[in-house]
Write an enzyme that holds these catalytic residues in place. Structure first.
Site, PDB file in Angstrom:
ATOM      1  N   SER A   5     -32.871 -10.254  34.677  1.00 55.37           N
ATOM      2  CA  SER A   5     -34.281 -10.639  34.511  1.00 55.37           C
ATOM      3  C   SER A   5     -34.504 -12.105  34.170  1.00 55.37           C
ATOM      4  CB  SER A   5     -34.936  -9.763  33.440  1.00 55.37           C
ATOM      5  OG  SER A   5     -35.125  -8.457  33.919  1.00 55.37           O
TER       6      SER A   5
ATOM      7  N   LYS B 231     -36.473 -13.931  36.695  1.00 56.23           N
ATOM      8  CA  LYS B 231     -37.936 -13.797  36.787  1.00 56.23           C
ATOM      9  C   LYS B 231     -38.650 -15.117  36.466  1.00 56.23           C
ATOM     10  CE  LYS B 231     -37.605  -8.877  35.715  1.00 56.23           C
ATOM     11  NZ  LYS B 231     -37.752  -7.806  34.707  1.00 56.23           N
TER      12      LYS B 231
ATOM     13  N   TYR C 171     -36.491  -7.966  45.132  1.00 56.88           N
ATOM     14  CA  TYR C 171     -36.359  -7.836  43.674  1.00 56.88           C
ATOM     15  C   TYR C 171     -34.911  -7.561  43.259  1.00 56.88           C
ATOM     16  CZ  TYR C 171     -36.879  -6.014  38.946  1.00 56.88           C
ATOM     17  OH  TYR C 171     -36.735  -5.786  37.604  1.00 56.88           O
TER      18      TYR C 171
ATOM     19  N   TYR D 119     -39.232  -8.755  26.496  1.00 59.84           N
ATOM     20  CA  TYR D 119     -39.780  -7.401  26.553  1.00 59.84           C
ATOM     21  C   TYR D 119     -40.540  -7.073  25.260  1.00 59.84           C
ATOM     22  CZ  TYR D 119     -36.034  -7.566  30.023  1.00 59.84           C
ATOM     23  OH  TYR D 119     -35.202  -7.952  31.040  1.00 59.84           O
TER      24      TYR D 119
ATOM     25  N   VAL E 160     -30.724  -8.007  31.216  1.00 65.52           N
ATOM     26  CA  VAL E 160     -29.856  -6.936  30.725  1.00 65.52           C
ATOM     27  C   VAL E 160     -28.386  -7.158  31.089  1.00 65.52           C
ATOM     28  CG1 VAL E 160     -31.694  -5.221  30.639  1.00 65.52           C
ATOM     29  CG2 VAL E 160     -30.309  -5.441  32.728  1.00 65.52           C
TER      30      VAL E 160
END
Length: 309
Positions: free
Chosen positions: A64, A67, A191, A243, A261
């Site tokens: 992530s 992103k 993705y 998160y 992660v």
């Protein structure tokens, strides 16, 4: 004046015994096999000086953290219209939660939770085939890091596609609300491949350097984004980058950052440096346990917190 090389070595030495804590992301088979004892840290200042220790030059799956780069690309293509499709608020829910989407009409809270990142992938896909969009992502990250060797790990991408049932559910759910413009399999292909980018701490810190320097790469002189956009991306990293543990990270570390992660975290000290840590063991929020502690130590000793020394 802090001796940064001595400091990163001290942080590595102090926290290395704790790498067995936490839990690797075993729901992705290729990540379940990663050695939890790995731990690297790299800091690059605006003059290009590199301070690093441990497994800092070993590539890992950034997951992530990608992103941030995807959001930068989407904003470059669509500008402020990006925010018509995804929000800017902390989620307070797990990164792969579907609950909020039900309540909020299929519009994700922010671009750093999975649902939001899937929408960002849909935006980056505009005008491209999935293969072209994936190529654009890789070239952009290579450009930021000034390193053409950066690539996607095909095994990780395949592993994600084979087990990404929740992401498939999120994408289909948003498609039912009319929030995705491209076929779900095309969007998820982009993705899954962006998440499978493999980079080292040194490469990741270098790629994030533009966010520490008002949107300009201080080593090449190239303007990546405007200073206003850099500030806004940093603001989102601070409030949404970890998160439902984002508030805790801001409280303890006080730096804009984005976790993945795979155990990596990229963070920036605006006007000073960019940094990256990697330790695969995750805390209950899905953020690197030892990596978070390392950045807390670094911010405390340097006085780099955006909230003051």
């Amino acid at each position: 004046m802090t001796d940064l090389q001595a400091l990163v070595e001290e942080i590595h030495h102090t926290l290395k015994p704790r790498t067995g804590e936490g839990r690797v992301a075993d729901y992705i088979p290729s990540l379940a096999r990663v050695d939890q004892d790995k731990f690297g840290i790299a800091v690059i200042d605006l003059d290009g000086n590199v301070f690093k220790s441990g497994d800092c030059d070993e590539a890992f799956s950034i997951q992530s953290v990608s992103k941030v780069f995807m959001l930068t690309l989407a904003l470059g293509k669509h500008g402020e219209a990006t925010w018509n499709r995804v929000g800017r608020e902390p989620s307070g829910s797990a990164f792969n939660s579907i609950v909020q989407l039900e309540h909020e009409g299929g519009k994700p809270r922010n671009p750093f939770i999975n649902a939001g990142a899937i929408v960002i992938s849909d935006l980056v896909l505009a005008g491209h085939t999935p293969r072209e969009a994936i190529g654009e992502i890789v070239r952009f990250v290579q450009y930021l890091a000034d390193d053409p060797s950066i690539a996607i790990d095909p095994e990780v991408a395949k592993s994600e596609a084979a087990t990404g049932y929740r992401n498939l559910a999120l994408a289909n759910f948003m498609k039912s609300f009319g929030k995705l413009q491209h076929p779900v399999d095309h969007v998820l292909g982009v993705y899954f491949h962006q998440c499978a980018l493999a980079m080292s701490c040194t490469q990741l810190a270098r790629a994030g350097l533009f966010l520490a320097a008002n949107g300009k790469n201080p080593l090449t002189g190239h303007t990546v984004v405007s200073s206003q956009r850099a500030r806004r991306i940093n603001a989102l990293m601070l409030t949404c980058g970890h998160y439902d543990g984002s508030g805790d990270f801001a409280y303890h570390v006080g730096l804009p950052g984005k976790s993945g992660v795979g155990g990596g975290i990229m963070a920036v000290a605006p006007g000073k440096a960019a940094m990256a840590v990697w330790s695969p063991g995750l805390n209950h929020n899905g953020n690197s346990l030892v990596g978070s502690l390392a950045l807390e130590m670094l911010a405390a000793r340097t006085g780099w917190s955006v909230f003051g020394a």
